[in-house]
Write a protein that holds these residues in place. Structure first.
Motif, mmCIF file in Angstrom:
data_model
loop_
_atom_site.group_PDB
_atom_site.id
_atom_site.type_symbol
_atom_site.label_atom_id
_atom_site.label_comp_id
_atom_site.label_asym_id
_atom_site.label_seq_id
_atom_site.Cartn_x
_atom_site.Cartn_y
_atom_site.Cartn_z
ATOM 1 N N ASN A 297 -2.225 -2.226 -3.746
ATOM 2 C CA ASN A 297 -1.532 -2.436 -2.477
ATOM 3 C C ASN A 297 -0.212 -1.680 -2.522
ATOM 4 O O ASN A 297 0.867 -2.262 -2.635
ATOM 5 C CB ASN A 297 -1.303 -3.926 -2.233
ATOM 6 C CG ASN A 297 -0.709 -4.191 -0.864
ATOM 7 O OD1 ASN A 297 -0.625 -3.294 -0.023
ATOM 8 N ND2 ASN A 297 -0.283 -5.418 -0.637
ATOM 9 N N ALA A 298 -0.328 -0.349 -2.451
ATOM 10 C CA ALA A 298 0.841 0.510 -2.658
ATOM 11 C C ALA A 298 1.902 0.321 -1.576
ATOM 12 O O ALA A 298 3.080 0.594 -1.815
ATOM 13 C CB ALA A 298 0.396 1.974 -2.712
ATOM 14 N N CYS A 299 1.513 -0.138 -0.396
ATOM 15 C CA CYS A 299 2.489 -0.358 0.670
ATOM 16 C C CYS A 299 3.561 -1.358 0.253
ATOM 17 O O CYS A 299 4.696 -1.295 0.730
ATOM 18 C CB CYS A 299 1.793 -0.874 1.935
ATOM 19 S SG CYS A 299 0.973 0.425 2.894
ATOM 20 N N GLU A 300 3.207 -2.284 -0.617
ATOM 21 C CA GLU A 300 4.137 -3.325 -1.016
ATOM 22 C C GLU A 300 4.586 -3.205 -2.465
ATOM 23 O O GLU A 300 5.542 -3.879 -2.865
ATOM 24 C CB GLU A 300 3.500 -4.704 -0.791
ATOM 25 C CG GLU A 300 3.174 -4.961 0.677
ATOM 26 C CD GLU A 300 2.539 -6.320 0.900
ATOM 27 O OE1 GLU A 300 2.400 -7.076 -0.086
ATOM 28 O OE2 GLU A 300 2.190 -6.626 2.052
ATOM 29 N N THR A 301 3.911 -2.372 -3.255
ATOM 30 C CA THR A 301 4.253 -2.321 -4.682
ATOM 31 C C THR A 301 4.575 -0.928 -5.207
ATOM 32 O O THR A 301 5.189 -0.808 -6.259
ATOM 33 C CB THR A 301 3.099 -2.888 -5.528
ATOM 34 O OG1 THR A 301 1.922 -2.094 -5.316
ATOM 35 C CG2 THR A 301 2.807 -4.330 -5.170
ATOM 36 N N ILE B 266 -11.047 0.296 -1.917
ATOM 37 C CA ILE B 266 -12.023 -0.620 -2.510
ATOM 38 C C ILE B 266 -11.246 -1.818 -3.016
ATOM 39 O O ILE B 266 -10.479 -1.716 -3.982
ATOM 40 C CB ILE B 266 -12.796 0.060 -3.658
ATOM 41 C CG1 ILE B 266 -13.546 1.299 -3.138
ATOM 42 C CG2 ILE B 266 -13.770 -0.929 -4.290
ATOM 43 C CD1 ILE B 266 -14.214 2.104 -4.227
ATOM 44 N N SER B 267 -11.404 -2.950 -2.375
ATOM 45 C CA SER B 267 -10.635 -4.138 -2.740
ATOM 46 C C SER B 267 -11.241 -5.374 -2.093
ATOM 47 O O SER B 267 -11.701 -5.317 -0.947
ATOM 48 C CB SER B 267 -9.177 -3.989 -2.272
ATOM 49 O OG SER B 267 -8.464 -5.198 -2.450
ATOM 50 N N PRO B 268 -11.256 -6.500 -2.807
ATOM 51 C CA PRO B 268 -11.742 -7.733 -2.188
ATOM 52 C C PRO B 268 -10.752 -8.296 -1.174
ATOM 53 O O PRO B 268 -11.097 -9.172 -0.379
ATOM 54 C CB PRO B 268 -11.903 -8.687 -3.380
ATOM 55 C CG PRO B 268 -10.941 -8.172 -4.404
ATOM 56 C CD PRO B 268 -10.904 -6.684 -4.227
ATOM 57 N N VAL B 269 -9.520 -7.768 -1.170
ATOM 58 C CA VAL B 269 -8.468 -8.284 -0.297
ATOM 59 C C VAL B 269 -8.111 -7.239 0.764
ATOM 60 O O VAL B 269 -7.919 -6.062 0.442
ATOM 61 C CB VAL B 269 -7.213 -8.650 -1.113
ATOM 62 C CG1 VAL B 269 -6.111 -9.160 -0.189
ATOM 63 C CG2 VAL B 269 -7.548 -9.675 -2.179
ATOM 64 N N THR C 56 -2.133 -2.012 2.578
ATOM 65 C CA THR C 56 -2.611 -0.664 2.299
ATOM 66 C C THR C 56 -4.032 -0.472 2.816
ATOM 67 O O THR C 56 -4.383 0.593 3.339
ATOM 68 C CB THR C 56 -2.553 -0.367 0.793
ATOM 69 O OG1 THR C 56 -1.248 -0.706 0.302
ATOM 70 C CG2 THR C 56 -2.820 1.094 0.511
ATOM 71 N N ALA C 57 -4.866 -1.501 2.676
ATOM 72 C CA ALA C 57 -6.237 -1.427 3.193
ATOM 73 C C ALA C 57 -6.236 -1.168 4.694
ATOM 74 O O ALA C 57 -7.124 -0.490 5.222
ATOM 75 C CB ALA C 57 -6.988 -2.714 2.869
ATOM 76 N N ALA C 58 -5.223 -1.702 5.393
ATOM 77 C CA ALA C 58 -5.145 -1.526 6.844
ATOM 78 C C ALA C 58 -4.923 -0.069 7.234
ATOM 79 O O ALA C 58 -5.203 0.320 8.372
ATOM 80 C CB ALA C 58 -4.027 -2.392 7.414
ATOM 81 N N LYS C 59 -4.429 0.729 6.296
ATOM 82 C CA LYS C 59 -4.150 2.141 6.577
ATOM 83 C C LYS C 59 -5.281 3.052 6.095
ATOM 84 O O LYS C 59 -5.165 4.272 6.162
ATOM 85 C CB LYS C 59 -2.828 2.541 5.928
ATOM 86 C CG LYS C 59 -1.632 1.763 6.470
ATOM 87 C CD LYS C 59 -0.337 2.234 5.850
ATOM 88 C CE LYS C 59 0.830 1.429 6.405
ATOM 89 N NZ LYS C 59 0.987 1.584 7.861
ATOM 90 N N CYS C 60 -6.348 2.463 5.544
ATOM 91 C CA CYS C 60 -7.468 3.250 5.019
ATOM 92 C C CYS C 60 -8.682 3.158 5.935
ATOM 93 O O CYS C 60 -8.840 2.195 6.690
ATOM 94 C CB CYS C 60 -7.846 2.749 3.624
ATOM 95 S SG CYS C 60 -6.547 2.973 2.384
ATOM 96 N N ASP C 61 -9.531 4.162 5.837
ATOM 97 C CA ASP C 61 -10.773 4.175 6.607
ATOM 98 C C ASP C 61 -11.851 4.861 5.770
ATOM 99 O O ASP C 61 -11.825 6.075 5.586
ATOM 100 C CB ASP C 61 -10.570 4.922 7.926
ATOM 101 C CG ASP C 61 -11.846 4.966 8.756
ATOM 102 O OD1 ASP C 61 -12.632 3.996 8.659
ATOM 103 O OD2 ASP C 61 -12.055 5.957 9.467
ATOM 104 N N PRO C 62 -12.788 4.115 5.213
ATOM 105 C CA PRO C 62 -12.992 2.679 5.442
ATOM 106 C C PRO C 62 -12.344 1.806 4.363
ATOM 107 O O PRO C 62 -11.864 2.300 3.359
ATOM 108 C CB PRO C 62 -14.513 2.555 5.341
ATOM 109 C CG PRO C 62 -14.848 3.565 4.271
ATOM 110 C CD PRO C 62 -13.910 4.717 4.486
#
Length: 236
Positions: free
Chosen positions: A167-171, A192-195, A199-205
């Motif tokens: 979660n690079a956006c926060e860490t 690729i993450s269970p959470v 950062t996941a919000a900025k990725c596709d997919p």
């Protein structure tokens, strides 16, 4: 306090720090990315709970009873225990790891290697932290070097960037800047993450894996790459 080693611009007045901010580095803007923890670091500096002298346990382990001792007492006791271990088990019974969250870098590695040399131990590992052991060992076996890897700004040369969990956006402020710059250049970001984090919000997919199934996913990907020959055969 973390592994990023960010550069801080520190303001002081009458030998006391009163402000921490991003540095003036127009030639290297990536290093200007400072997280809130770094900006608040002076609170740690002047925290009333900060230890400023050695403490020795006087009660049972976990009981929380300590007494203040001098630096000479602390150094003599540590040195005495080390020499006792060396005499009983030999120099190689002590593994020397100089790296750590607040001591990473050339200085600590150089001091650690020098201490190992004087001590007579070959059990020295100066790359990475204890929690990185698995990745370091795998890199050593595959590439012959336990320190293999890419810097985050190398993402700018990629057409696809797979982020496996972070979660690079926060860490990792500098890293996320490189990832987003790569995306702006046309690279595809895959998380690729269970959470589903920032950062996941900025990725596709975003690929939500079940906990503990990362290895199965990695092996499946490798299997498809090999079966369909999606690799550079000449390079391999």
């Amino acid at each position: 306090g973390c592994h990023e080693n960010c550069i801080l611009k520190v303001h002081s007045r009458e030998d006391k720090v009163f402000k921490v901010e991003m540095p003036d580095l127009p030639e290297d803007p990536d290093w200007r990315a400072i997280c809130s923890r770094g900006l608040a670091s002076l609170r740690l500096l002047y925290s009333p709970e900060r230890l400023k002298f050695p403490l020795k346990r006087v009660g049972a382990r976990g009981e929380g009873k300590w007494k203040r001792i001098s630096w000479d007492e602390a150094l003599d006791e540590i040195a005495g225990k080390l020499l006792e271990i060396k005499k009983k088990y030999g120099a190689n019974s002590v593994m020397i790891r100089p790296s750590g969250s607040s001591t990473a870098g050339l200085v600590s590695t150089a001091i650690g290697s020098r201490f190992a040399n004087l001590w007579g131990s070959c059990g020295f590992e100066g790359k990475g932290w204890s929690s990185d052991g698995g990745g370091r060992a795998a890199s050593l076996l595959v590439f012959g070097d336990s320190g293999q890897g890419h810097t985050s700004d190398d993402c700018l040369n990629s057409r696809m960037v797979i982020l496996w969990g972070p979660n690079a956006c926060e860490t990792r402020m500098r890293m996320i800047k490189s990832y987003l710059d790569a995306r702006d250049r046309g690279a595809k970001l895959v998380m690729i993450s269970p959470v589903y984090h920032a950062t996941a919000a900025k990725c596709d997919p975003w690929i939500p894996v079940r906990l503990g199934t990362d290895a199965a996913l990695a092996m499946s990907m490798i299997n498809v790459i090999i079966e369909k020959k999606l690799y550079d055969e000449d390079f391999i």
